[in-house]
Write an enzyme that holds these catalytic residues in place. Structure first.
Site, PDB file in Angstrom:
ATOM      1  N   TRP A  19       4.620  -5.676  -2.007  1.00  0.00           N
ATOM      2  CA  TRP A  19       5.102  -4.545  -1.228  1.00  0.00           C
ATOM      3  C   TRP A  19       6.400  -4.862  -0.470  1.00  0.00           C
ATOM      4  O   TRP A  19       6.762  -4.194   0.479  1.00  0.00           O
ATOM      5  CB  TRP A  19       3.991  -4.042  -0.281  1.00  0.00           C
ATOM      6  CG  TRP A  19       2.839  -3.435  -1.054  1.00  0.00           C
ATOM      7  CD1 TRP A  19       2.828  -3.163  -2.401  1.00  0.00           C
ATOM      8  CD2 TRP A  19       1.557  -3.023  -0.562  1.00  0.00           C
ATOM      9  NE1 TRP A  19       1.620  -2.613  -2.767  1.00  0.00           N
ATOM     10  CE2 TRP A  19       0.821  -2.516  -1.661  1.00  0.00           C
ATOM     11  CE3 TRP A  19       0.963  -3.027   0.702  1.00  0.00           C
ATOM     12  CZ2 TRP A  19      -0.488  -2.025  -1.529  1.00  0.00           C
ATOM     13  CZ3 TRP A  19      -0.345  -2.532   0.828  1.00  0.00           C
ATOM     14  CH2 TRP A  19      -1.051  -2.040  -0.277  1.00  0.00           C
ATOM     15  N   ILE A  37     -13.577  -2.284   6.863  1.00  0.00           N
ATOM     16  CA  ILE A  37     -12.512  -2.973   6.133  1.00  0.00           C
ATOM     17  C   ILE A  37     -11.407  -3.473   7.069  1.00  0.00           C
ATOM     18  O   ILE A  37     -10.553  -4.257   6.684  1.00  0.00           O
ATOM     19  CB  ILE A  37     -11.934  -2.053   5.028  1.00  0.00           C
ATOM     20  CG1 ILE A  37     -13.053  -1.521   4.146  1.00  0.00           C
ATOM     21  CG2 ILE A  37     -10.913  -2.778   4.170  1.00  0.00           C
ATOM     22  CD1 ILE A  37     -13.913  -2.577   3.475  1.00  0.00           C
ATOM     23  N   HIS A  57     -10.828   8.674   1.738  1.00  0.00           N
ATOM     24  CA  HIS A  57      -9.745   9.628   1.492  1.00  0.00           C
ATOM     25  C   HIS A  57     -10.161  11.063   1.759  1.00  0.00           C
ATOM     26  O   HIS A  57      -9.344  11.970   1.703  1.00  0.00           O
ATOM     27  CB  HIS A  57      -9.226   9.497   0.056  1.00  0.00           C
ATOM     28  CG  HIS A  57      -8.212   8.409  -0.065  1.00  0.00           C
ATOM     29  ND1 HIS A  57      -7.909   7.800  -1.242  1.00  0.00           N
ATOM     30  CD2 HIS A  57      -7.441   7.813   0.868  1.00  0.00           C
ATOM     31  CE1 HIS A  57      -6.987   6.863  -1.039  1.00  0.00           C
ATOM     32  NE2 HIS A  57      -6.690   6.860   0.243  1.00  0.00           N
ATOM     33  N   CYS A  64      -8.766  -2.302  -3.536  1.00  0.00           N
ATOM     34  CA  CYS A  64      -9.041  -0.873  -3.631  1.00  0.00           C
ATOM     35  C   CYS A  64      -8.063  -0.160  -4.546  1.00  0.00           C
ATOM     36  O   CYS A  64      -6.986  -0.668  -4.826  1.00  0.00           O
ATOM     37  CB  CYS A  64      -8.955  -0.245  -2.240  1.00  0.00           C
ATOM     38  SG  CYS A  64      -7.460  -0.685  -1.349  1.00  0.00           S
ATOM     39  N   GLU A 107      16.371  13.910   3.844  1.00  0.00           N
ATOM     40  CA  GLU A 107      16.459  15.354   4.019  1.00  0.00           C
ATOM     41  C   GLU A 107      15.416  16.103   3.184  1.00  0.00           C
ATOM     42  O   GLU A 107      14.793  17.056   3.646  1.00  0.00           O
ATOM     43  CB  GLU A 107      17.852  15.879   3.617  1.00  0.00           C
ATOM     44  CG  GLU A 107      18.982  15.496   4.549  1.00  0.00           C
ATOM     45  CD  GLU A 107      19.575  14.136   4.236  1.00  0.00           C
ATOM     46  OE1 GLU A 107      18.994  13.372   3.443  1.00  0.00           O
ATOM     47  OE2 GLU A 107      20.649  13.813   4.798  1.00  0.00           O
ATOM     48  N   LEU A 108      15.247  15.661   1.936  1.00  0.00           N
ATOM     49  CA  LEU A 108      14.342  16.394   1.052  1.00  0.00           C
ATOM     50  C   LEU A 108      12.891  16.230   1.506  1.00  0.00           C
ATOM     51  O   LEU A 108      12.111  17.173   1.490  1.00  0.00           O
ATOM     52  CB  LEU A 108      14.491  15.900  -0.395  1.00  0.00           C
ATOM     53  CG  LEU A 108      13.784  16.789  -1.404  1.00  0.00           C
ATOM     54  CD1 LEU A 108      14.484  18.137  -1.521  1.00  0.00           C
ATOM     55  CD2 LEU A 108      13.703  16.128  -2.771  1.00  0.00           C
ATOM     56  N   HIS A 121     -10.554  -7.994   0.130  1.00  0.00           N
ATOM     57  CA  HIS A 121     -10.765  -6.569  -0.058  1.00  0.00           C
ATOM     58  C   HIS A 121      -9.784  -6.039  -1.093  1.00  0.00           C
ATOM     59  O   HIS A 121      -8.620  -6.417  -1.105  1.00  0.00           O
ATOM     60  CB  HIS A 121     -10.565  -5.831   1.272  1.00  0.00           C
ATOM     61  CG  HIS A 121     -10.368  -4.360   1.101  1.00  0.00           C
ATOM     62  ND1 HIS A 121     -11.380  -3.516   0.700  1.00  0.00           N
ATOM     63  CD2 HIS A 121      -9.264  -3.588   1.211  1.00  0.00           C
ATOM     64  CE1 HIS A 121     -10.896  -2.284   0.593  1.00  0.00           C
ATOM     65  NE2 HIS A 121      -9.618  -2.301   0.894  1.00  0.00           N
TER      66      HIS A 121
END
Ligand code: GLN
Ligand code: ZN
Length: 778
Positions: free
Chosen positions: A576, A446, A709, A658, A16-17, A656
């Site tokens: 992850w 990449i 980015h 980063c 919700e937030l 790779h």
């Protein structure tokens, strides 16, 4: 014996937030509406914790974006570049501007930096300090939330805040010539000011987090700890300070920590499982010891038998009333509620029965307390809990879902294997050069190309069953075809298929490997309004069929140029995900690596002889204490090398990395022995390359020349400058040309001109070199 919670998730059980913040930023909610949703979320959290029966319930663990930024803002640590916005924006908007940057009305103020909260995947906003930094109470969030919590029926709310020393250490100096820790006295003044005020409002307990106490500290910082906490104690003797440490054991700082004049000390018995005895031997008799006994960072059920043993030891040595129970750290790092998971295809019932999310963890805490405090004759119901829990863990241990004997056998062989390629790099690269003949400055990307709305739409249609697999796949194929053609046209040397078929670089592999499960609502805050839904590695990992070969082969069939195969590395998959806790992480990493090795060999067999194995998360796994780095790096590097075991010398392995500090792990990166590494650098204008002037990186390297980015498109000459800068440090025959990272978050109309410029920049330098140095290019 009390139970305390250190912090609760705050994004909302149905996010919700997150949704409210994003709507507010887009102009779809006004500030009052957003504030109201915030207060509803806090209320719900307190309610859940009250109902669970937690004795000490936290407040001020809520945040609209980040709890470190909340402190910076509360204490007026506002970088100069935002001061011009002060009159213009509301307090809330200024706060958000600091988190997200501000680009409006001809103003362009860059956001504050973000970095990882210790070794978690949560990112906080890095406080920026200047030499004559001053602090003042700009708002009273901590006090308001305390009063609000009380109003919501919590008897003695416990405000939570990062302690002054950790707050300073989390930040960065933005001017030279001073150390941020020098600011401690004036900072402590303001901490004392709001702590006094809290105490005046009847606040009895405060949780002060000093996670830096589990890291290597300089002597000056250690002294500061003693001084600051003595001051706080002297000024507000009635406030009961719960000093919270987590994410590791106290190690060499144990004596320092137990000597601080605080009411209670919280220790993490999950990550710092071996510290209990030492703590019990040193802690003063009258200091409360809070045992972090329920894992706040993983999603497995507590093993009551193991926990009760530790609790018993603590009680015997320290006394029943002086021992508290708690999760190991804030539950911020856990999803809300396992009850929301109902899809048995992605999360088998049996696996689910082994799991606990935040809400379930609170219940575990209370059960553990009851098991220790209720008299034998009313033991019945709890006794069932205990027996059930023991049975569950015993059955889990031998579950065929977890144990795959084939994987076990392979693992034994891998443990003994040196995991080296057949030949040294020099021999390999000669063969590779002869085979591919790229000449100097080969260009590549990449891996991913823009994940457009259309692609995401098609994938979601396919998942919902609205389009057939055939239709979905032919759509992906057409995307690949276009991307390949375009790459050929602009003259890239090593092409990629674009990763259009992947939702996420870890989930995509997890879904195809055995030993992984997935949740539907298991969201954890990553930063601000962004969440991640980590896969769950519950059992032995193995591969039953090729995962990427079909797509790479298809892409290769469209071109005479070289197509690069694209895999996510074992450490990144491990980092992850929520990882099983019944075997060392190293073994799980080796299992994943071995599955990837099979994939790599299949790619080679299918004619894909340039293969990239991404490891952007290698550094994230580094232990908090430097003394443990070497051990971790050894097995992490080995896991990477397992992936390319048995490849021909001619097959070129890329990796790779980063968005992390590479300088202090550069030797380990070299040990990975990838033939080529592409590494993000353009944001720092090749500053990263400094490390290569001291350390000669032995293999080939592509420093990023395109900052992915930013929507900005660098010109040919900008990129050429960067390449020239790089070639001053790295011999040109070892240099590759590539962007900083994958392009999935960008738009095609940014990517196209940027990559065209990149290729042109490389071509220009090649031409100049031929003219000047007579280097022959194949
Ligand atoms: N191959 C991945 C991509 O291009 C790498 C992403 C990453 O480094 N995080 O998207
Ligand atoms: Zn990257």
């Amino acid at each position: 014996m009390l139970t305390q919670n250190l912090g609760y998730p705050r994004i909302g059980i149905n996010r919700e937030l997150k949704k409210a913040c994003e709507k507010y930023w887009a102009g779809g909610l006004d500030e009052n509406q957003l504030q109201e949703i915030g207060s509803q979320e806090r209320k719900k959290n307190w309610q859940v914790q009250k109902e669970a029966g937690v004795d000490l319930i936290p407040c001020n663990d809520f945040s609209f974006y980040d709890h470190v930024q909340d402190i910076s803002f509360m204490l007026d640590v506002i970088p100069a570049r935002f001061r011009s916005l002060e009159g213009k924006l509301s307090a809330l908007d200024l706060y958000f501007a600091m988190c997200r940057g501000y680009q409006k009305d001809n103003l362009d103020v860059t956001a504050m930096e973000m970095t990882k909260w210790f070794d978690t995947n949560y990112h906080y906003i890095v406080p920026e300090f200047v030499k004559n930094q001053s602090f003042k109470l700009r708002n009273k969030k901590i006090i308001e939330e305390f009063l609000e919590c009380k109003k919501n029926g919590v008897i003695d709310p416990k405000p939570v805040i990062v302690g002054p020393i950790s707050f300073l250490l989390l930040g960065k100096e933005k001017e030279s010539d001073f150390h941020r820790i020098d600011l401690i006295d004036s900072l402590t003044d303001v901490y004392i000011e709001f702590l006094k005020e809290l105490s005046g409002y009847g606040c009895k307990y405060i949780q002060i987090d000093e996670p830096f106490l589990v890291t290597d500290l300089e002597d000056q910082v250690k002294e500061t700890y003693s001084r600051v906490y003595r001051r706080i104690r002297n000024e507000i003797p009635d406030l009961k300070i719960i000093l919270a440490t987590y994410f590791d054991d106290l190690g060499k700082n144990l004596i320092l920590a137990v000597d601080l004049p605080v009411y209670a000390l919280h220790i993490d018995l999950i990550r710092g499982e071996n510290q209990l005895e030492n703590v019990l031997n040193t802690i003063p008799k009258d200091m409360i010891l809070s045992l972090g006994i329920v894992d706040g960072r993983n999603i497995w059920k507590n093993n009551f038998e193991t926990s009760l043993k530790l609790i018993d030891i603590a009680i015997q040595n320290h006394g029943f009333k002086k021992v508290w129970l708690a999760p190991s750290c804030s539950l911020l790092h856990c999803p809300y509620d396992l009850a929301l998971e109902t899809n048995e295809d992605s999360l088998p019932k049996e696996v689910k029965s082994w799991m606990a999310f935040a809400k379930q963890k609170l219940k575990e805490l209370i059960t553990l307390k009851k098991l220790k405090s209720i008299k034998e004759n009313v033991y019945n119901e709890l006794f069932t809990d205990l027996v059930f829990n023991a049975k569950l863990h015993a059955e889990k241990k031998i579950s065929p879902l977890i144990n795959n004997p084939k994987v076990e056998n392979k693992l034994q062989r891998l443990l003994k294997n040196q995991a080296k390629r057949n030949s040294e790099f020099q021999i390999r690269i000669e063969k590779q050069d002869a085979k591919y003949g790229f000449g100097i400055l080969p260009t590549t990307t990449i891996g991913s190309f823009p994940q457009t709305k259309e692609i995401r739409g098609k994938r979601s249609d396919f998942k919902k069953g609205e389009i057939s697999e055939e239709e979905y796949e032919s759509f992906i194929k057409s995307e690949i075809k276009n991307a390949v053609q375009w790459q050929e046209n602009i003259g890239l040397d090593v092409l990629v298929h674009g990763e259009f078929e992947r939702n996420d670089m870890v989930e995509y592999f997890g879904e195809q490997l055995d030993g992984f499960a997935f949740t539907e609502n298991g969201w954890v805050q990553s930063y601000g309004s962004r969440g991640v839904k980590p896969p769950i590695i519950f059992g032995d990992v193995s591969r039953s069929k090729p995962m990427t070969v079909k797509w790479s082969q298809y892409a290769q069939s469209l071109t005479d140029k070289k197509m690069k195969g694209m895999l996510t590395g074992p450490i990144t998959i491990l980092q992850w995900s929520f990882v099983r806790n019944d075997q060392p992480r190293m073994l799980t990493a080796f299992q994943i690596a071995d599955a990837l090795r099979e994939e790599v060999l299949d790619l080679e067999k299918a004619g894909i002889d340039i293969i990239q194995i991404d490891e952007p998360a290698l550094r994230e796994g580094l232990p908090l204490k430097q003394s443990r780095w070497e051990k971790y790096l050894n097995w992490a590097v080995k896991a990477f090398r397992i992936c390319s075991l048995g490849l021909k010398d001619e097959t070129q392995v890329h990796t790779h990395m980063c968005y992390s500090e590479f300088n202090d792990i550069i030797k380990a990166i070299a040990d990975m022995d990838a033939d080529v590494i592409s590494i993000e650098t353009s944001r720092s204008q090749m500053e990263l390359l400094e490390v290569f002037s001291d350390f000669e990186y032995p293999n080939q390297i592509g420093p990023g020349v395109y900052d992915i980015h930013s929507p900005r498109i660098s010109s040919v000459s900008e990129m050429k400058d960067l390449l020239e800068k790089a070639s001053e440090i790295i011999t040109i025959k070892n240099l590759w040309v590539n962007p900083d990272c994958g392009l999935k978050t960008r738009q095609w109309d940014e990517v196209k001109p940027a990559l065209e410029n990149m290729v042109k920049a490389a071509q220009m330098i090649r031409k100049e070199k031929v003219l000047n140095n007579h280097i022959t290019i194949n």
